[in-house]
Write a protein that holds these residues in place. Structure first.
Motif, PDB file in Angstrom:
ATOM      1  N   UNK A  96       0.838  -1.194   0.000  1.00  0.00           N
ATOM      2  CA  UNK A  96       0.000   0.000   0.000  1.00  0.00           C
ATOM      3  C   UNK A  96       0.879   1.253   0.000  1.00  0.00           C
ATOM      4  N   UNK A 103       3.119   9.688   2.052  1.00  0.00           N
ATOM      5  CA  UNK A 103       3.207   8.700   3.134  1.00  0.00           C
ATOM      6  C   UNK A 103       1.822   8.301   3.642  1.00  0.00           C
ATOM      7  N   UNK A 104       1.662   7.014   3.893  1.00  0.00           N
ATOM      8  CA  UNK A 104       0.329   6.526   4.281  1.00  0.00           C
ATOM      9  C   UNK A 104       0.220   6.231   5.772  1.00  0.00           C
ATOM     10  N   UNK A 106      -0.341   7.645   8.341  1.00  0.00           N
ATOM     11  CA  UNK A 106      -1.367   8.230   9.193  1.00  0.00           C
ATOM     12  C   UNK A 106      -2.778   7.939   8.674  1.00  0.00           C
ATOM     13  N   UNK A 107      -2.869   7.098   7.672  1.00  0.00           N
ATOM     14  CA  UNK A 107      -4.181   6.749   7.138  1.00  0.00           C
ATOM     15  C   UNK A 107      -4.811   5.676   8.032  1.00  0.00           C
ATOM     16  N   UNK A 108      -5.232   6.079   9.197  1.00  0.00           N
ATOM     17  CA  UNK A 108      -5.680   5.105  10.198  1.00  0.00           C
ATOM     18  C   UNK A 108      -6.946   4.358   9.809  1.00  0.00           C
ATOM     19  N   UNK A 109      -7.634   4.870   8.806  1.00  0.00           N
ATOM     20  CA  UNK A 109      -8.841   4.165   8.407  1.00  0.00           C
ATOM     21  C   UNK A 109      -8.535   2.996   7.472  1.00  0.00           C
ATOM     22  N   UNK A 110      -7.268   2.837   7.067  1.00  0.00           N
ATOM     23  CA  UNK A 110      -6.859   1.686   6.257  1.00  0.00           C
ATOM     24  C   UNK A 110      -6.496   0.533   7.203  1.00  0.00           C
ATOM     25  N   UNK A 114      -3.698   0.722  10.274  1.00  0.00           N
ATOM     26  CA  UNK A 114      -4.162   0.792  11.659  1.00  0.00           C
ATOM     27  C   UNK A 114      -3.574  -0.338  12.494  1.00  0.00           C
ATOM     28  N   UNK A 128       9.280   0.616  26.436  1.00  0.00           N
ATOM     29  CA  UNK A 128       9.281   1.591  27.520  1.00  0.00           C
ATOM     30  C   UNK A 128       9.298   0.887  28.873  1.00  0.00           C
ATOM     31  N   UNK A 130      10.488  -2.033  29.542  1.00  0.00           N
ATOM     32  CA  UNK A 130      11.793  -2.628  29.795  1.00  0.00           C
ATOM     33  C   UNK A 130      12.796  -1.565  30.234  1.00  0.00           C
ATOM     34  N   UNK A 131      12.669  -0.374  29.673  1.00  0.00           N
ATOM     35  CA  UNK A 131      13.556   0.699  30.126  1.00  0.00           C
ATOM     36  C   UNK A 131      13.316   1.001  31.594  1.00  0.00           C
ATOM     37  N   UNK A 241      -2.224  -2.407  37.285  1.00  0.00           N
ATOM     38  CA  UNK A 241      -2.322  -1.895  35.920  1.00  0.00           C
ATOM     39  C   UNK A 241      -0.982  -1.290  35.494  1.00  0.00           C
ATOM     40  N   UNK A 242      -0.330  -0.625  36.429  1.00  0.00           N
ATOM     41  CA  UNK A 242       0.964  -0.010  36.104  1.00  0.00           C
ATOM     42  C   UNK A 242       2.104  -1.018  36.069  1.00  0.00           C
ATOM     43  N   UNK A 243       2.068  -1.962  36.996  1.00  0.00           N
ATOM     44  CA  UNK A 243       3.129  -2.969  37.063  1.00  0.00           C
ATOM     45  C   UNK A 243       2.500  -4.346  36.902  1.00  0.00           C
TER      46      UNK A 243
END
Ligand code: SF4
Lengths: 257, 420
Positions: A96, A103-104, A106-110, A114, A128, A130-131, A241-243
């Motif tokens: 595509x 650039x595509x 940001x075409x989130x409707x594809x 998505x 993140x 793991x960091x 939820x956080x850990x």
């Protein structure tokens, strides 16, 4: 036409070489499979792809010229998810992307755009985490050692972060699920494979392998962790939820003692 | 460092520091130089979370819990009968470095009770930061608490080594402060804020001319207010907050629901609930001011002095201003998109991008991740299914609450993952 089954070696370059093959042979339908997780289709022809850095680079350059930098890193992140079927999504995405002038990403409707964005997001989250959740322990050889077991293959993504941050100490971060690690020797970061002694417990610290100080600092950290909690505001749901629990086993502050 | 003595002190001095809610370690641009230790140039990382759900990113401790003052809301106050302890400068340095090396923390947040005098205390706080930077080549994050009344000279030095400075005003109004912290004067908080603000401006100006000018408190300054200890209403609190943001260029104001710690009849008694939901609403309002283009008076004013605990402040505003809706997501500008309840800034940007490719309908929006449960009453899109129903505010509020009880329960936290 028969479906072609392209088997690659699991590396990103290998995958890109397979993409090269698809375009070179103008394949309309092809499935790309990691040789470690092959499930062959009954009626498909199998083609082993030889990883070719030159071809891989050409493909990657081509893709990058069609996507924004964000789009190309999303693609790479999604690849590292190792999710089954991700190659098909990536192929669709790349087709595509190459068919469009702008650039595509940001075409989130594809649908594939998505999906790739979503997978990349989960991989980003794991990176993140793991960091955040790597816990180094000082070994007797003066190396700070950490073991992890991430859901996705994020070691390549966290290398830069740790190299920049811990420039003056030797360290190893080892992915025990995938059996490889990164070793920084004060100069460069290398990929290493390690054999662990049979009695090595990844959750414990003992003076056979680790410095005596190590235990003391873990204890101080555990105490600190306990002391900062405000009991009257306790909220375990939020805490979990956080850990997420799957990370607990290697977090020093979460060790029973 | 004697392990046992440090352990004892750490328990006491971490316990006493935990009521300070400031934990953010972002906003600095200090990067690793000369192959030193640490890097504070990126986003701050939360390395763990307490069981009450607050982020742990810094080693947050008091240098000492000895104090010559007697502020009613504070565990460290003179008249409180508790164990006292004091760290040596080197102990704090060792703890910070060793925690950092193990990837437990992003840096240090050092505060203190006032022993002897403001300057005597401030000097030691500065000494810790100085040692970390100069002797340990530490590039992690350092946040120092300014001691009210400390000299300008010490404040200047503090700013050279710390990433962020803060002084807690604690009580939102002058009258409240007089009642609960009789030893403290409002000027003593304001003075260091003015000093820091001016120094930041000056250093920035010099930097333009002279590249090698050191950084001064690159992550700026912040402050904290205790909520629910002294009877102020939300309007008063947010007005104070707005004033501090505007006047002293603060980076953050923190709101801390009062945790009852003493039998003092000027204060809520031990056992009274911590006003967590209210705290949460104040943070949401703060975010609307800082990131969503709201003026504080749109949300709180003489007519609306209290935030609605049932609905978030953006939804509350929308319900009072139905004439601004529905917003057409395919044509509206960023400002109005940001005002649709249920739309976070991330969704706003996604919509702005995605609508360049095609007109968006409900399906697209759902896929993008818009929380339609709230948003649907306030927007139109490229879809025939939409029928503009003339619902009243009460009706909409009822419908939303009916479908989102669990969501609102979850937001009973003091963390800010809201507006999703
Ligand atoms: S001066 Fe600070 S430490 Fe001392 S009692 Fe007041 S708030 Fe507590």
């Amino acid at each position: 036409m028969k479906n072609k089954n392209l088997i690659y070696d699991g590396t990103f370059d290998g995958f890109l070489s397979a993409i090269f093959y698809v375009f070179e042979h103008k394949l309309k339908s092809a499935s790309i499979q990691n040789e470690f997780v092959v499930q062959q289709g009954l009626f498909s022809e199998v083609e082993r792809i030889i990883t070719d850095e030159g071809k891989a680079n050409r493909v990657w350059k081509g893709i990058k010229s069609k996507l924004s930098s964000r789009g190309s890193y999303q693609l790479y992140y999604a690849f590292l998810s190792e999710q089954s079927g991700v190659e098909a999504l990536l192929l669709d995405y790349i087709r595509y992307a190459l068919s469009k002038v702008t650039p595509v990403d940001k075409d989130y409707a594809h649908p594939s755009v998505l999906k790739i964005a979503q997978i990349a997001k989960s991989v980003g989250r794991e990176k993140h985490r793991m960091e955040a959740f790597v816990r180094f322990r000082l070994t007797k050889d003066d190396i700070y050692f950490a073991n992890i077991e991430p859901d996705f293959n994020v070691l390549p993504l966290i290398e830069k972060h740790f190299k920049r941050r811990y420039a003056d100490q030797k360290w190893v971060i080892y992915d025990i699920r995938r059996g490889y690690g990164l070793y920084y020797d004060l100069e460069t970061v290398e990929i290493v494979n390690m054999d662990f002694p049979a009695n090595f417990d990844f959750t414990k610290t003992d003076d056979e392998f680790f410095s005596t100080q190590e235990f003391e600092f873990q204890k101080l950290w555990q105490d600190y962790f306990k002391a900062t909690n405000i009991a009257s505001r306790k909220n375990m749901k939020l805490h979990v939820r956080h850990v997420p629990k799957r990370y607990w086993k290697y977090l020093s502050e979460k060790q029973p003692n | 460092m004697s392990f046992q003595r440090t352990q004892e002190k750490l328990k006491i001095l971490a316990d006493a520091a935990k009521y300070d809610v400031s934990c953010s370690s972002s906003g600095s641009k200090r990067s690793n130089t000369n192959k030193g230790l640490g890097d504070a140039s990126g986003m701050g990382i939360c390395h763990s979370y307490t069981e009450d759900g607050r982020c742990v990113s810094l080693l947050k401790i008091l240098l000492t819990n000895h104090c010559i003052f007697d502020c009613a809301y504070c565990v460290t106050r003179k008249s409180n009968d508790i164990k006292r302890a004091a760290f040596k400068v080197q102990e704090v340095v060792d703890l910070t470095i060793n925690f950092y090396r193990r990837n437990y923390i992003e840096g240090l947040f050092l505060s203190s009770g006032i022993f002897k005098s403001a300057d005597f205390t401030m000097e030691r706080l500065v000494a810790v930061a100085k040692k970390l930077r100069l002797e340990e080549n530490f590039n992690g994050y350092i946040h120092l608490k300014s001691i009210p009344g400390a000299s300008d000279e010490l404040m200047r030095e503090a700013g050279l080594y710390a990433d962020r400075l803060s002084v807690n005003i604690e009580i939102p109004t002058e009258a409240g402060l007089k009642k609960l912290a009789p030893d403290k004067k409002r000027e003593d908080f304001i003075k260091p804020m003015v000093k820091v603000k001016n120094e930041i401006i000056q250093y920035k100006a010099e930097k333009k001319i002279l590249k090698s000018t050191p950084k001064f408190a690159p992550a700026g300054q912040s402050t904290q207010m205790i909520i629910g200890a002294s009877g102020e209403n939300d309007f008063q609190i947010m007005q104070t907050s707005n004033f501090f943001y505007k006047t002293y260029n603060l980076k953050r104001v923190y709101y801390s629901g009062y945790v009852p710690i003493s039998y003092d009849n000027r204060l809520p008694q031990i056992g009274s609930a911590v006003p967590m939901l209210r705290e949460n609403r104040l943070y949401q309002t703060d975010w609307l001011m800082r990131f969503y283009g709201f003026d504080v008076s749109e949300i709180l004013n003489e007519q609306h002095q209290h935030l609605d605990l049932e609905v978030d402040p953006k939804l509350g505003w929308a319900l009072r201003n139905l004439h601004e809706f529905p917003v057409d997501v395919n044509t509206a500008d960023k400002r109005m998109l940001a005002r649709i309840p249920g739309l976070g800034m991330k969704s706003v940007y996604k919509i702005l991008n995605a609508r360049r490719f095609r007109k968006l309908n409900w399906e697209h929006l759902k896929k993008i991740g818009v929380a339609l449960n709230r948003a649907q009453y306030f927007m139109v899109c490229d879809s025939h299914q939409f029928e503009k129903r003339d619902l009243t505010s009460e009706k909409i509020k009822g419908l939303i609450l009916q479908n989102s009880t669990s969501k609102y329960q979850k937001s009973l936290s003091n963390q800010l993952n809201l507006f999703g």
